[in-house]
Write an enzyme that holds these catalytic residues in place. Structure first.
Site, PDB file in Angstrom:
ATOM      1  N   TRP A  22       0.835  -1.021  -0.036  1.00 42.09           N
ATOM      2  CA  TRP A  22       0.070   0.188   0.073  1.00 42.09           C
ATOM      3  C   TRP A  22       1.049   1.272  -0.041  1.00 42.09           C
ATOM      4  CZ3 TRP A  22      -1.834   2.614   4.926  1.00 42.09           C
ATOM      5  CH2 TRP A  22      -2.985   3.589   4.353  1.00 42.09           C
ATOM      6  N   ASP A  63      -0.986  -5.218   9.459  1.00 45.15           N
ATOM      7  CA  ASP A  63      -2.116  -4.376   8.964  1.00 45.15           C
ATOM      8  C   ASP A  63      -2.803  -5.537   8.409  1.00 45.15           C
ATOM      9  OD1 ASP A  63      -3.206  -2.342   8.465  1.00 45.15           O
ATOM     10  OD2 ASP A  63      -1.608  -1.899   6.332  1.00 45.15           O
ATOM     11  N   LYS A 100     -13.399  -0.899   6.423  1.00 47.73           N
ATOM     12  CA  LYS A 100     -13.813  -1.319   4.453  1.00 47.73           C
ATOM     13  C   LYS A 100     -14.987  -2.578   5.289  1.00 47.73           C
ATOM     14  CE  LYS A 100     -10.183   0.105   3.016  1.00 47.73           C
ATOM     15  NZ  LYS A 100      -9.549   0.515   1.627  1.00 47.73           N
TER      16      LYS A 100
END
Ligand code: KET
Length: 449
Positions: free
Chosen positions: A178, A259, A295
């Site tokens: 990311w 993460d 999300k």
């Protein structure tokens, strides 16, 4: 007209007068009164900031900025990883609406500051969601969890803590990862290195490269691991490979920093997606975890997430928490209450929790069906290349393999917006837009090398 608003004398009086008339709804047609007549406007030579150069747009969020400027009716935003319905609309989960109604109707709720560490109930439930209900580390009070500003804030607070208190400043991040990871860690004071992760030739995991790079990492280094649904590649290690990674990392004393931005989006099952993290907790070793509810609960703008640090003893965990408070207090004092309250309301109520898992699975399933549809659409067009990775990759994204020139072509000719590395957010697609995307990919592959 109010006489006080007429004939201002000094320039500051004039400004106040213009603002007052603006607020009163009086038209500003006289040249002297207009805002552009202020002495500070016009040339920027007088500004103490005139040397400031324009910064670049963010590689991911900037895609939305460009998309918003495009007037085309066929434009399609596949940049940011945000779920959309079949109608292309953002989705607020039903279960979130229900939780919000419960909160609004509860007159005992107030808007006082939360503690520096956030909503205690939210923290407990978040740890349980990832580590499991019967996790010994939780039962032994060896885990400290603090509410942070979504996944990004959790990573930042964790990184600042490590930079201040951990024996090593080096963090290894996967290549690719990311785009915000290197910036977060560098600004927090860590030194970023990469480990091999993705093999473009196989469009799969470069496990050999990963093992080699972690084997030669300096002892004690921090290693950033995507808990599941690796962004941007959609490629995760198998459980067997996770087990090898765990053994290797523990033998070298490497510190895992997980993460978790997509729990539930990889397999559609929250527990299955938590498995890699649970393997590392089960061995009794220490680790960090950044969790996001952006999300999986669709709470993007609520900025709700958590940082957990699993320690060896309850005493260490308590001291670590006291230091996390010292990181947080001067940064943003304490976190916001609304998102944490929504998450806690859902996680603590069996019915709401079950409803959440069903809605989450429906989101994951819709994304999987988009993979199938896009794959079939490319096959039907005879698009050159093997596109099976579209159905093999997991999570929100497909790492298409399209290069930046092909991406620019698709944006220019087809108004399709995506990150320049060729990543597309499958969650932004719908049955209606798949043919348009397939046409664009087909043309890009045929016409641009
Ligand atoms: N980690 C990963 C791997 C990740 O993809 C994101 C967001 C985050 C953390 C942070 O999410 P937060 O909203 O702070 O909880 N990724 C998407 C959005 C973004 O770039 O901000 C994306 O990649 O599109």
């Amino acid at each position: 007209m109010n006489p006080e608003l007429a004939s201002p004398s000094s320039s500051s009086d004039r400004r106040i007068s213009v603002l007052a008339r603006h607020l009163a709804g009086v038209e500003m047609d006289s040249k002297n009164d207009s805002i552009s007549a202020f002495p500070t406007s016009g040339s920027d030579n007088n500004s103490v900031f005139s040397h400031v150069v324009r910064g670049p747009e963010d590689p991911i969020l900037g895609v939305t900025v460009a998309y918003n400027k495009d007037p085309s009716p066929v434009k399609l935003n596949l940049g940011v990883g945000a779920y959309r319905t079949e109608e292309g609309k953002p989705l607020v989960l039903n279960v979130v609406r229900k939780a919000e109604l419960l909160l609004v109707n509860d007159r005992s709720r107030v808007k006082e500051y939360l503690p520096i560490t956030g909503l205690a109930e939210f923290n407990k439930l978040s740890a349980k969601l990832m580590f499991g209900a019967n996790c010994p580390a939780i039962q032994e009070n060896r885990v400290t969890t603090v509410q942070c500003l979504s996944g990004t804030g959790s990573l930042r607070v964790g990184a600042e803590f490590l930079a201040k208190h951990y024996l090593q400043r080096t963090i290894y991040i996967p290549q690719p990862t990311w785009g915000n990871h290197p910036k977060i860690f560098t600004l927090a004071g860590l030194s970023v290195k990469t480990y091999r992760y993705y093999d473009p030739a196989t469009r799969g995991l470069n496990f050999q490269g990963l093992v080699e790079d972690l084997s030669s990492a300096s002892s004690g280094a921090i290693v950033l691991l995507h808990a599941c649904a690796h962004n941007p590649t959609g490629v995760d290690p198998t459980f067997q490979q996770w087990e090898q990674i765990r053994k290797l990392m523990r033998s070298k004393g490497l510190m895992p920093f997980f993460d978790s931005a997509y729990q539930g989006f990889a397999s559609g099952n929250l527990d299955a997606d938590a498995q890699p993290v649970r393997m590392f907790v089960a061995d009794g070793g220490e680790l960090l975890l950044a969790q996001s509810y952006a999300k999986n609960m669709g709470l993007y703008g609520e900025r709700i997430g958590a940082l957990s640090i699993v320690c060896k003893t309850a005493d260490v965990a308590a001291r670590v928490e006291s230091q996390l408070k010292l990181v947080i207090r001067p940064m943003y004092s304490n976190p916001p209450i609304h998102g944490a309250s929504i998450v806690a309301a859902i996680l603590k109520n069996r019915d709401l929790y079950n409803e959440w898992t069903i809605e989450l699975k429906a989101m994951a399933d819709r994304i999987i069906s988009m993979r199938q549809k896009l794959f079939e659409a490319l096959r039907a067009r005879g698009t050159p290349g093997d596109w099976s990775h579209i159905v093999k990759q997991i999570g929100m994204f497909t790492f298409t393999g399209l290069n930046s020139k092909q991406v620019s072509f698709m944006t220019k000719e087809y108004h399709i917006y995506m990150t320049s590395d060729g990543r597309i957010s499958m969650a932004g697609l719908s049955s209606k837009t798949v043919p348009h995307l397939a046409d664009a990919i087909h043309a890009a592959v045929k016409q641009v090398v």
